[in-house]
Design an enzyme around this catalytic site. Structure first.
Site, PDB file in Angstrom:
ATOM      1  N   CYS A   1      12.180  -1.428  -1.294  1.00 16.46           N
ATOM      2  CA  CYS A   1      10.824  -0.888  -0.662  1.00 16.46           C
ATOM      3  C   CYS A   1       9.830  -0.263  -1.651  1.00 16.46           C
ATOM      4  CB  CYS A   1      11.462   0.150   0.431  1.00 16.46           C
ATOM      5  SG  CYS A   1      12.598  -0.517   1.465  1.00 16.46           S
TER       6      CYS A   1
ATOM      7  N   HIS B   1       6.665   8.573   1.038  1.00 18.43           N
ATOM      8  CA  HIS B   1       7.495   7.531   1.233  1.00 18.43           C
ATOM      9  C   HIS B   1       7.979   7.949   2.614  1.00 18.43           C
ATOM     10  CE1 HIS B   1       9.850   3.969   0.849  1.00 18.43           C
ATOM     11  NE2 HIS B   1      11.014   4.527   0.897  1.00 18.43           N
TER      12      HIS B   1
ATOM     13  N   HIS C   1       9.010   1.560   9.147  1.00 18.93           N
ATOM     14  CA  HIS C   1       9.228   1.286   7.711  1.00 18.93           C
ATOM     15  C   HIS C   1       8.918  -0.287   7.524  1.00 18.93           C
ATOM     16  CE1 HIS C   1      10.274   1.400   3.689  1.00 18.93           C
ATOM     17  NE2 HIS C   1      11.483   2.091   3.696  1.00 18.93           N
TER      18      HIS C   1
END
Lengths: 314, 339
Positions: free
Chosen positions: B101, B231, B268
């Protein structure tokens, strides 16, 4: 700050054995018609490796091989001043296939079709639910689906970053990192990145690790045999780069060089590992520098690197 | 849509773009090309894209029903990047970065390096990922998916929701940039945790090192920063660790500047996340509006920064930090400057 990068060690493991000395003169002849020359699962001690995939273990083993070749201890690479660059074209395939099959993501028909073709994950298949294939987007998630036989840690190990993570954990590497996916040009790109990190003082040493596995996904690779003629040879390799005198001359688009052909003739198709095998051949031959190239999907990249001397010759 | 933010209908794309991942990437590139010209020789145009999953949906199909050679090759993670390069007519480097990610941020950094090296004149860089059974299954098994709303940094946060998307930026050297520009990528940094494959380091040491490296590369000190795009996944552990790292690295400045997460709004998006967040930062600077952290309502004592609750905030940040974390102990940070 250094102007360039120098190759100080190269460890090579292939389906033929350890080091370039184990490579046959002609891989096609030595393969004797076999499509895949497998490397096996390294025997590494430690409870931590119990869950690790074969490709993760091969990454760790490649670094150990490099340390042996360069006569270095593991403390020589530990810490935040060591960069880690990992490259593969498809070593995540085995764990991806295993997760798909064991997790019931493909239906029973699909998985069994794969097996009958030659054994997709035949030893490691889990519960393959006939209803698995229907539980996807249309049902908005997988909450209602059976969880099959996959464990919580199964999924993270499907990521290519798991291999780099295992290597980082094993050797205490906490510096910069990059993971590139692709064939041999991606490894050339990684060698260039390593040289940049060194030249800019962002690290003191860099490990470029490449791993390729084919055995678990042999059926899939066979489908692409028109593009990738056999033998596909599993390989794990690691090059250690340190600061050098000569800048690493990188060509993002280059013409293929003779070492590329030599590495393929000796080792077979090793995809991302091929440039590191070429480096090992040059180092073992006592070359002071080498022009390394790699070709994949129609692109060839090249880099010229300074190489430390090595007494052993092939 | 269920527990994933799936794009229902992708725009039609050119023939030869076979996978959904490639189609999504090409759709983003078409949007990019409608805003900026790729005015360089084809061999001087590079493509660098980040992805956590690559063509794994094609692997599902290859195992399930489609035994063609093309499907097998499309299952490799670098296939969508090459499809994009083909669609663009780019014949320079075509790189696929896969650091889970943190892939989008790392791709932007590698793209900038290609320009500094003079290996390309233009770089189409960013990230993408699609939703497929593989990833939904994976995060479900990990029990990372919330049954509620995504609430980054909120006291009640209980997990993430997945989204899919692609974000691409056109990178050029300062002297070669044509037309209006969104901003500058001043520096990037990365670091490994070296502690666990699936969980972030409890002290956030890798993220700490990545942020410091990015600030050093950008020649920026914490007191110069105006905004942090975190994040901020909405998982209990990530948000607490990330907050602690921001406090430690930025010092008092962490308390004084807005910190948001757009994952409460977009989900996400994995490999796309950092690229989309970089674009958000640059648009925030241009528009003078910082998006809120959707879902953030009740402060958590362990996450006590200014997370931009409620609504967009009128502010025009100039120097911005974006952070990313991923499986394998990957951490990346970008320092951006608005135009």
């Amino acid at each position: 700050m250094s102007a360039g990068a120098r190759v100080a060690g190269v460890g090579v493991l292939t389906g033929w054995g350890e080091g370039v000395g184990a490579l046959p003169p002609d891989a096609r002849v030595a393969a004797g018609g076999r499509a895949v020359i497998a490397l096996g699962r390294p025997a590494l001690d430690g409870e931590r490796f119990r869950r690790a995939t074969r490709e993760c273990l091969l990454g760790v083993a490649a670094v150990h091989a490099m340390l042996r070749e360069a006569d270095l201890g593991r403390d020589a690479i530990r810490g935040e001043r060591t960069a880690l660059l990992f490259v593969t074209a498809g070593a995540y395939g085995a764990s991806n296939v295993e997760f798909i099959v064991a997790g019931g993501i493909v239906g029973a028909g699909g998985a069994s079709a794969g097996r009958s073709e030659g054994g997709l994950a035949q030893e490691r298949r889990g519960i393959v639910g006939a209803g698995g294939a229907s539980a996807g987007r249309s049902e908005g998630g997988l909450a209602q689906e059976r969880r099959g036989s996959v464990s919580a840690l199964h999924f993270p190990y499907t990521a290519p970053s798991a291999l780099a993570g295992e290597v980082a954990i094993e050797f205490g590497l906490t510096g910069a990192y990059v993971i590139l996916i692709g064939g041999a040009p991606a490894t050339v790109d990684a060698l260039w990145q390593a040289g940049r990190l060194l030249a800019e003082g962002r690290c003191e040493r860099a490990l470029v690790v490449a791993v390729e596995t084919f055995e678990e996904c042999e059926t899939l690779w066979r489908r692409a045999r028109w593009a990738l003629p056999a033998p596909l040879v599993e390989a794990a390799a690691c090059a250690l780069l340190v600061a050098g005198d000569a800048p690493a001359a990188y060509r993002a688009v280059a013409a293929a060089g003779p070492l590329e052909a030599a590495a393929e003739a000796r080792a077979g198709r090793t995809l991302a590992a091929a440039p590191l095998i070429a480096l090992a051949l040059a180092r073992a031959a006592g070359e002071g520098a080498a022009r390394i190239t790699g070709t994949w999907r129609g692109r060839t990249a090249g880099i010229e690197l300074e190489i430390s001397g090595q007494t052993a010759r092939v | 849509m269920g527990r994933g933010g799936e794009i229902r209908k992708l725009p039609p794309v050119a023939a030869g773009v076979r996978s959904r991942a490639a189609a999504l990437l090409v759709a983003a590139a078409a949007d990019l090309c409608s805003r900026a010209r790729l005015d360089a020789a084809p061999e001087r145009i590079a493509v660098v894209v980040g992805t956590a999953l690559g063509g794994v949906e094609e692997l599902e199909r290859a195992l399930e029903c489609d035994r063609t050679a093309r499907r097998a090759l499309d299952a490799l993670y670098d296939a969508p990047a090459h499809a994009l390069a083909g669609w663009l007519g780019a014949r320079g480097p075509a790189l696929t970065v896969s650091v889970a990610c943190a892939s989008g941020a790392t791709a932007l950094g590698v793209g900038a390096d290609l320009l500094r090296e003079d290996a390309a004149d233009l770089v189409v860089a960013g990230g993408y990922d699609i939703l497929c059974r593989f990833v939904l299954r994976g995060f479900d098994v990990l029990r990372s998916l919330t049954r509620e709303r995504v609430r980054p940094f909120d006291r009640r946060r209980s997990g993430l929701l997945l989204g899919e998307g692609a974000g691409l930026l056109l990178l050029a050297r300062e002297r070669d940039a044509r037309g209006p520009r969104l901003g500058r990528l001043l520096g990037h940094g990365s670091a490994s945790d070296g502690s666990h494959v699936a969980a972030p380091d409890p002290e956030g040491r890798g993220l700490d090192a990545a942020i410091r490296a990015a600030l050093t590369a950008a020649d920026v000190v914490p007191r110069d920063l105006d905004f942090v795009s975190a994040h901020g996944t909405g998982t209990p552990v990530n948000d607490r660790i990330e907050t602690a790292v921001l406090r430690r690295v930025l010092g008092p400045r962490a308390e004084a500047i807005p910190v948001n997460s757009i994952k409460g709004a977009l989900g996400h998006t994995m490999g796309a996340a950092a690229a989309l967040e970089a674009i958000m930062c640059l648009l925030a600077a241009r528009e003078g509006l910082i998006p809120p952290t959707a879902g953030y309502e009740e402060p958590d004592p362990a996450c006590g920064l200014d997370y931009v609750p409620g609504a967009c905030r009128a502010a025009r940040p100039r120097l911005m930090l974006s952070t990313s974390l991923g499986f394998g102990g990957c951490n990346a940070a970008l320092v951006l400057e608005g135009a």
